[in-house]
Design a protein around this motif. Structure first.
Motif, PDB file in Angstrom:
ATOM      1  N   ILE A 155       0.852  -1.186   0.000  1.00 14.35           N
ATOM      2  CA  ILE A 155       0.000   0.000   0.000  1.00 14.35           C
ATOM      3  C   ILE A 155       0.892   1.242   0.000  1.00 14.35           C
ATOM      4  O   ILE A 155       1.840   1.327   0.784  1.00 14.35           O
ATOM      5  CB  ILE A 155      -0.916   0.043   1.238  1.00 14.35           C
ATOM      6  N   TYR A 156       0.563   2.180  -0.859  1.00 12.62           N
ATOM      7  CA  TYR A 156       1.261   3.461  -0.913  1.00 12.62           C
ATOM      8  C   TYR A 156       0.260   4.591  -0.677  1.00 12.62           C
ATOM      9  O   TYR A 156      -0.857   4.557  -1.208  1.00 12.62           O
ATOM     10  CB  TYR A 156       1.882   3.703  -2.289  1.00 12.62           C
ATOM     11  N   GLU A 157       0.668   5.584   0.087  1.00 14.37           N
ATOM     12  CA  GLU A 157      -0.032   6.861   0.084  1.00 14.37           C
ATOM     13  C   GLU A 157       0.460   7.653  -1.118  1.00 14.37           C
ATOM     14  O   GLU A 157       1.669   7.697  -1.384  1.00 14.37           O
ATOM     15  CB  GLU A 157       0.267   7.645   1.364  1.00 14.37           C
ATOM     16  N   VAL A 158      -0.464   8.285  -1.847  1.00 13.27           N
ATOM     17  CA  VAL A 158      -0.110   8.918  -3.113  1.00 13.27           C
ATOM     18  C   VAL A 158      -0.624  10.359  -3.138  1.00 13.27           C
ATOM     19  O   VAL A 158      -1.834  10.587  -3.088  1.00 13.27           O
ATOM     20  CB  VAL A 158      -0.700   8.135  -4.309  1.00 13.27           C
ATOM     21  N   ASP A 159       0.288  11.299  -3.225  1.00 12.74           N
ATOM     22  CA  ASP A 159      -0.115  12.702  -3.342  1.00 12.74           C
ATOM     23  C   ASP A 159      -0.535  13.050  -4.764  1.00 12.74           C
ATOM     24  O   ASP A 159      -1.512  13.769  -4.974  1.00 12.74           O
ATOM     25  CB  ASP A 159       1.030  13.622  -2.905  1.00 12.74           C
ATOM     26  N   ASP A 160       0.214  12.543  -5.755  1.00 14.92           N
ATOM     27  CA  ASP A 160      -0.055  12.892  -7.149  1.00 14.92           C
ATOM     28  C   ASP A 160       0.121  11.667  -8.032  1.00 14.92           C
ATOM     29  O   ASP A 160       1.240  11.294  -8.382  1.00 14.92           O
ATOM     30  CB  ASP A 160       0.893  14.001  -7.604  1.00 14.92           C
ATOM     31  N   PRO A 161      -0.987  11.005  -8.416  1.00 16.95           N
ATOM     32  CA  PRO A 161      -0.873   9.803  -9.246  1.00 16.95           C
ATOM     33  C   PRO A 161      -0.347  10.078 -10.653  1.00 16.95           C
ATOM     34  O   PRO A 161       0.068   9.145 -11.348  1.00 16.95           O
ATOM     35  CB  PRO A 161      -2.307   9.268  -9.290  1.00 16.95           C
ATOM     36  N   ASN A 162      -0.338  11.337 -11.063  1.00 17.27           N
ATOM     37  CA  ASN A 162       0.175  11.676 -12.395  1.00 17.27           C
ATOM     38  C   ASN A 162       1.697  11.673 -12.460  1.00 17.27           C
ATOM     39  O   ASN A 162       2.278  11.789 -13.542  1.00 17.27           O
ATOM     40  CB  ASN A 162      -0.345  13.046 -12.832  1.00 17.27           C
ATOM     41  N   LYS A 163       2.339  11.516 -11.300  1.00 13.81           N
ATOM     42  CA  LYS A 163       3.806  11.521 -11.250  1.00 13.81           C
ATOM     43  C   LYS A 163       4.397  10.122 -11.440  1.00 13.81           C
ATOM     44  O   LYS A 163       5.585   9.930 -11.215  1.00 13.81           O
ATOM     45  CB  LYS A 163       4.284  12.090  -9.915  1.00 13.81           C
ATOM     46  N   ILE A 164       3.584   9.187 -11.877  1.00 14.47           N
ATOM     47  CA  ILE A 164       4.069   7.825 -12.059  1.00 14.47           C
ATOM     48  C   ILE A 164       5.017   7.746 -13.258  1.00 14.47           C
ATOM     49  O   ILE A 164       4.826   8.425 -14.270  1.00 14.47           O
ATOM     50  CB  ILE A 164       2.893   6.840 -12.224  1.00 14.47           C
ATOM     51  N   GLU A 165       6.055   6.928 -13.114  1.00 15.22           N
ATOM     52  CA  GLU A 165       7.017   6.680 -14.183  1.00 15.22           C
ATOM     53  C   GLU A 165       7.200   5.173 -14.319  1.00 15.22           C
ATOM     54  O   GLU A 165       7.105   4.443 -13.337  1.00 15.22           O
ATOM     55  CB  GLU A 165       8.382   7.307 -13.866  1.00 15.22           C
ATOM     56  N   TRP A 166       7.491   4.729 -15.532  1.00 14.73           N
ATOM     57  CA  TRP A 166       7.743   3.313 -15.777  1.00 14.73           C
ATOM     58  C   TRP A 166       9.195   3.141 -16.188  1.00 14.73           C
ATOM     59  O   TRP A 166       9.684   3.818 -17.072  1.00 14.73           O
ATOM     60  CB  TRP A 166       6.798   2.767 -16.831  1.00 14.73           C
ATOM     61  N   VAL A 167       9.854   2.220 -15.500  1.00 17.16           N
ATOM     62  CA  VAL A 167      11.282   1.986 -15.700  1.00 17.16           C
ATOM     63  C   VAL A 167      11.475   0.566 -16.209  1.00 17.16           C
ATOM     64  O   VAL A 167      10.877  -0.378 -15.676  1.00 17.16           O
ATOM     65  CB  VAL A 167      12.048   2.175 -14.371  1.00 17.16           C
ATOM     66  N   GLU A 168      12.320   0.414 -17.220  1.00 12.78           N
ATOM     67  CA  GLU A 168      12.621  -0.928 -17.730  1.00 12.78           C
ATOM     68  C   GLU A 168      13.798  -1.508 -16.970  1.00 12.78           C
ATOM     69  O   GLU A 168      14.839  -0.877 -16.828  1.00 12.78           O
ATOM     70  CB  GLU A 168      12.929  -0.878 -19.228  1.00 12.78           C
ATOM     71  N   LYS A 169      13.610  -2.727 -16.462  1.00 16.34           N
ATOM     72  CA  LYS A 169      14.665  -3.381 -15.706  1.00 16.34           C
ATOM     73  C   LYS A 169      15.644  -4.070 -16.666  1.00 16.34           C
ATOM     74  O   LYS A 169      15.426  -4.126 -17.881  1.00 16.34           O
ATOM     75  CB  LYS A 169      14.054  -4.393 -14.741  1.00 16.34           C
ATOM     76  N   ALA A 170      16.723  -4.592 -16.104  1.00 17.49           N
ATOM     77  CA  ALA A 170      17.765  -5.217 -16.924  1.00 17.49           C
ATOM     78  C   ALA A 170      17.235  -6.414 -17.706  1.00 17.49           C
ATOM     79  O   ALA A 170      17.732  -6.720 -18.802  1.00 17.49           O
ATOM     80  CB  ALA A 170      18.932  -5.641 -16.034  1.00 17.49           C
ATOM     81  N   ASN A 171      16.208  -7.084 -17.166  1.00 19.12           N
ATOM     82  CA  ASN A 171      15.655  -8.245 -17.871  1.00 19.12           C
ATOM     83  C   ASN A 171      14.595  -7.869 -18.901  1.00 19.12           C
ATOM     84  O   ASN A 171      13.930  -8.739 -19.473  1.00 19.12           O
ATOM     85  CB  ASN A 171      15.079  -9.242 -16.862  1.00 19.12           C
ATOM     86  N   GLY A 172      14.429  -6.567 -19.137  1.00 12.74           N
ATOM     87  CA  GLY A 172      13.493  -6.103 -20.156  1.00 12.74           C
ATOM     88  C   GLY A 172      12.081  -5.887 -19.665  1.00 12.74           C
ATOM     89  O   GLY A 172      11.244  -5.353 -20.403  1.00 12.74           O
ATOM     90  N   LEU A 173      11.789  -6.284 -18.424  1.00 16.95           N
ATOM     91  CA  LEU A 173      10.463  -6.079 -17.863  1.00 16.95           C
ATOM     92  C   LEU A 173      10.415  -4.748 -17.122  1.00 16.95           C
ATOM     93  O   LEU A 173      11.446  -4.175 -16.797  1.00 16.95           O
ATOM     94  CB  LEU A 173      10.115  -7.240 -16.936  1.00 16.95           C
ATOM     95  N   LYS A 174       9.216  -4.255 -16.875  1.00 21.78           N
ATOM     96  CA  LYS A 174       9.082  -2.891 -16.355  1.00 21.78           C
ATOM     97  C   LYS A 174       8.659  -2.873 -14.900  1.00 21.78           C
ATOM     98  O   LYS A 174       8.199  -3.866 -14.333  1.00 21.78           O
ATOM     99  CB  LYS A 174       8.074  -2.111 -17.200  1.00 21.78           C
ATOM    100  N   TYR A 175       8.823  -1.699 -14.289  1.00 20.35           N
ATOM    101  CA  TYR A 175       8.374  -1.460 -12.928  1.00 20.35           C
ATOM    102  C   TYR A 175       8.038   0.013 -12.805  1.00 20.35           C
ATOM    103  O   TYR A 175       8.538   0.832 -13.573  1.00 20.35           O
ATOM    104  CB  TYR A 175       9.444  -1.864 -11.904  1.00 20.35           C
TER     105      TYR A 175
END
Length: 228
Positions: A155-175
């Motif tokens: 669970i995360y408290e979120v001030d601004d959901p528009n600040k989300i970023e997607w990062v690709e990991k070394a195995n090519g999958l994202k987080y």
């Protein structure tokens, strides 16, 4: 709120992945699929020591249904790999109004890990989720039977959901990353409706399909509870 009160509240929530002392109390007359590793614990579900403090809670038995803890909308369902094999994750965004919360942050994330891709690939960004909706079934991490079954819930408290970023990991999958989000103990949110006891025990509220949740505050339990 005074500085002391803010500090005490942050400690109760477990800001910074700090132990909260919160413990679940399952309802009398029911057998619940329990939590097997708590927030900020250094002990894994199999009793071994973790390499870092636990960022959420784990629980469930193989095949258990996993239920949405509150209304919200899908942010994403995606494939990932935490080192145990390919699996899937699901991220749901809840608003304060969704959860009948009068104070606190404007939004919350629920992140679920160790899911099967076939269970969550149907979800689409922006799709509405209702409280108690089945979002998957408990599996083993990476669908690898060498590990004990669990669903990992953060669970995360979120001030601004528009600040989300997607990062690709070394195995090519994202987080995902959101610098405007803060991890908290899921038991804190499970305790919002009935209140957290002075001894820090939290009464678990199972989801019942015929119940009225129009004024229910916070989250209901994500795993099944059945009458004895």
């Amino acid at each position: 709120m005074t500085t002391t009160a803010r500090t005490e509240l942050a400690a109760l929530k477990g800001i910074g992945i700090k132990p909260t002392g919160l413990k679940p109390v399952y309802p009398d007359g029911f057998v619940c699929s329990g939590l097997t590793s708590l927030y900020a614990s250094w002990i894994d579900v199999d009793g071994t020591r973790r390499s870092e403090a636990h960022s959420g809670v784990d629980g469930g038995k193989l095949g258990d249904t996993i239920h949405a803890p509150g209304p919200g909308r899908v942010v994403a369902a995606w494939k990932t790999n935490f080192g145990w094999g390919q699996e899937a994750s699901l991220l749901i965004l809840h608003s304060r109004a969704d959860l009948n919360m009068s104070g606190g942050p404007p939004h919350y994330y629920s992140e679920f890990d160790h899911l099967r891709w076939n269970d969550v690939k149907r979800f689409r960004e922006g799709e509405h989720i209702v409280r108690g909706q089945v979002i998957g079934r408990v599996a083993t991490p990476g669908s690898n039977r060498s590990y004990l079954p669990e669903v990992h819930w953060e669970i995360y408290e979120v001030d601004d959901p528009n600040k989300i970023e997607w990062v690709e990991k070394a195995n090519g999958l994202k987080y995902f990353l959101n610098k405007k989000a803060e991890l908290i103990d899921p038991l804190y949110m499970l305790g919002q409706n009935s209140g957290i006891r002075a001894d820090k025990r939290v009464d678990i509220a199972p989801f019942f399909g015929d119940a009225d949740y129009s004024r229910f505050k916070g989250f209901t339990y994500i795993l099944p509870c059945r009458p004895r």
